[in-house]
Motif scaffolding. Structure first.
Motif, short mmCIF file in Angstrom:
data_model
loop_
_atom_site.label_atom_id
_atom_site.label_comp_id
_atom_site.label_asym_id
_atom_site.label_seq_id
_atom_site.Cartn_x
_atom_site.Cartn_y
_atom_site.Cartn_z
N UNK A 62 41.54 36.14 43.52
CA UNK A 62 41.46 36.26 42.07
C UNK A 62 40.61 37.46 41.65
N UNK A 63 39.43 37.62 42.25
CA UNK A 63 38.51 38.68 41.82
C UNK A 63 38.57 39.88 42.76
N UNK A 123 43.77 38.58 39.85
CA UNK A 123 44.90 37.68 40.02
C UNK A 123 45.57 37.33 38.71
N UNK A 124 44.80 36.85 37.74
CA UNK A 124 45.38 36.45 36.45
C UNK A 124 45.94 37.65 35.69
N UNK A 125 45.29 38.81 35.80
CA UNK A 125 45.75 39.98 35.05
C UNK A 125 47.04 40.54 35.63
N UNK A 126 47.15 40.56 36.95
CA UNK A 126 48.41 41.01 37.57
C UNK A 126 49.54 40.06 37.21
N UNK A 127 49.26 38.76 37.21
CA UNK A 127 50.30 37.79 36.87
C UNK A 127 50.81 38.01 35.45
N UNK A 128 49.94 38.44 34.56
CA UNK A 128 50.33 38.61 33.15
C UNK A 128 50.86 40.00 32.84
N UNK A 129 50.28 41.04 33.48
CA UNK A 129 50.61 42.41 33.09
C UNK A 129 51.23 43.25 34.19
N UNK A 130 51.43 42.69 35.36
CA UNK A 130 52.07 43.43 36.44
C UNK A 130 51.25 44.64 36.86
#
Length: 469
Positions: free
Chosen positions: A445-446, A388-395
């Motif tokens: 998220x995970x 979740x957090x990685x997609x939000x930051x790096x698409x």
């Protein structure tokens, strides 16, 4: 997935309706209305990992493509012969040493021929092969689905690029390199770059190839980092896309390879009074012995040594990336209660007790079938990442980044198993959504990206022999 036989199960085995095997170089868009054909997307684009891959390659429950089950290339693809290396001057490497340790009496550096040879050979070199009439398969130092080995290792200097040829234990100077003697040759390299030839894996796996290539790239990055550390080198593993593309600019065969990851060589590590517990001093022999079991993963139902978990705690704490969690479902480990363990803070802690077999079979059961014999494994690991957090930051680039994170940890797990005489099988035959729910991963998220089963391999039919240069 395997540097040995485990690659025979590197796809989402037995997981739902059979997906049509795609043409090498294409990956489907999400299907539209019924009866509407999908639009193909080229692998060789700035974004080879579209968002649809999360559903298509991680959460879909597709079966082994018919081409894989039959052993034939996917329709419209070339034959399964390996791609030739680009033409160019060849530089023989020194024979790889039998042990991995810093050079005695001098700082570790790639300018030392023994260090350079050891780094390449034990990271991605040819270590074993099965004695068959065709001499196939050849097994390298990391796991690879069906021994396709789509990854490539390249050493970069300011003016030259040197491609590693594992079969001949040589470096090839790539076209466009100046070969300037003042450059000092490959011993002055500051970066190791990992690229991937998707088409090589798509010959058997069709549209599932990007997932398998991303997994292997992560494992290879972890392998280079591990061997470099054992040799006394400091490295900085990198995921940054802009840096990666800058390193690869004008140095790769046009439209044939995809940049995946890199490591910066920072020089010799500072000497310490006490050598760290990981990597272990017997790493070279462990890497030479690592394998993934026979084609059917059906290990002996015997306990693994307790030291397996101690080593695993130490190895995962030394992984090149953070941002992952390891869920370990323990069945047979000496001196350890069966149950669900989670690695965190440098150690494994038990979160649930009791035999995890029902949990394993619910996660691994796909369309009424169990993808491997969980009843005889010692333990099975599930590596989860923070999607979740990685997609939000790096698409969409999150797909590549997170497979690097999980893959590097998965390689460590395989090496730890080998150190204790066990096989580790990377196998994508699991239901990712069920795994996340049953393991208690953070909802939304995970994401679980690796399933690695560990056990004591039974004797196989193949006669495998080591490769010595």
């Amino acid at each position: 997935m395997t540097g040995g036989a485990a690659g025979r199960t590197g796809t989402a085995a037995g997981t739902g309706p059979t997906a049509p095997a795609g043409t090498a170089g294409t990956v489907p868009e999400p299907p539209g209305t019924p009866g509407t054909p999908s639009t193909a997307r080229s692998f060789a684009t700035e974004d080879p990992f579209p968002s649809s891959l999360w559903a298509d390659a991680v959460y879909s429950r597709r079966a082994i493509p018919p081409t894989l089950a039959a052993g034939h290339p996917a329709p419209g693809t070339a034959g399964a012969e390996p791609d030739p290396l680009p033409p160019g001057p060849r530089l023989p490497l020194a024979p790889p040493p039998l042990h991995l340790a810093p050079s005695p009496g001098s700082p570790a550096t790639l300018a030392d021929p023994a260090v350079l040879a050891a780094l390449l050979h034990y990271s991605y070199g040819l270590l074993q092969h099965d004695l068959t009439p065709g001499g196939w398969p050849l097994h390298r130092a990391v796991a690879s689905a069906r021994c396709r080995y789509p990854s490539e290792l390249t050493l970069l200097t300011p003016t030259a690029a040197f491609r590693f040829d594992p079969l001949h234990h040589q470096l090839v100077l790539l076209p466009g390199s100046s070969g300037d003697d003042r450059d000092g040759g490959p011993g002055t390299s500051r970066h190791v770059v990992i690229t991937s030839r998707f088409a090589r894996t798509a010959r058997l796996y069709g549209d599932y190839a990007p997932r398998l290539c991303a997994q292997e790239a992560g494992m290879l990055l972890g392998a280079v980092h591990l061997v470099a550390t054992a040799l006394g080198l400091r490295t900085r593993p990198g995921q940054d896309r802009e840096t990666l593309h800058d390193l690869c600019a004008n140095r790769l065969p046009a439209m044939a390879e995809h940049p995946m990851g890199y490591l910066e060589i920072l020089g010799p590590a500072a000497p310490t009074a006490d050598r760290a517990a990981w990597p272990p001093p017997d790493l070279a022999s462990v890497l030479r012995a690592r394998h993934s079991g026979a084609a059917l993963f059906d290990p002996e139902p015997v306990p693994a040594p307790r030291e397996l978990l101690t080593d695993l705690e130490t190895a995962l704490a030394a992984a090149p990336f953070t941002g992952f969690s390891c869920h370990l479902l323990v069945r047979r480990v000496a001196g350890t209660s069966p149950g669900h363990y989670v690695h965190g803070g440098g150690r494994l802690r038990q979160v649930h007790d009791g035999d995890p077999l029902p949990l394993l079979e619910r996660i691994g059961q796909t369309e009424g079938r169990v993808s491997m014999n969980f009843r005889s494994t010692s333990c099975t690991a599930y590596l989860a990442v923070r999607r979740g957090a990685t997609v939000a930051r790096h698409g969409t680039d999150a797909f590549r980044r997170l497979h690097l994170v999980a893959g590097a940890a998965a390689h460590l797990l395989c090496v730890v198993a080998a150190r204790h005489g066990l096989s580790a099988r990377v196998h994508n035959g699991y239901d990712a959504a069920s795994a996340e729910r049953l393991l208690g991963a953070a909802s939304g998220e995970e994401t679980v990206l690796f399933q690695v089963a560990v056990g004591t391999a039974r004797p196989g039919a193949a006669f495998r022999i080591p490769v010595v240069f």
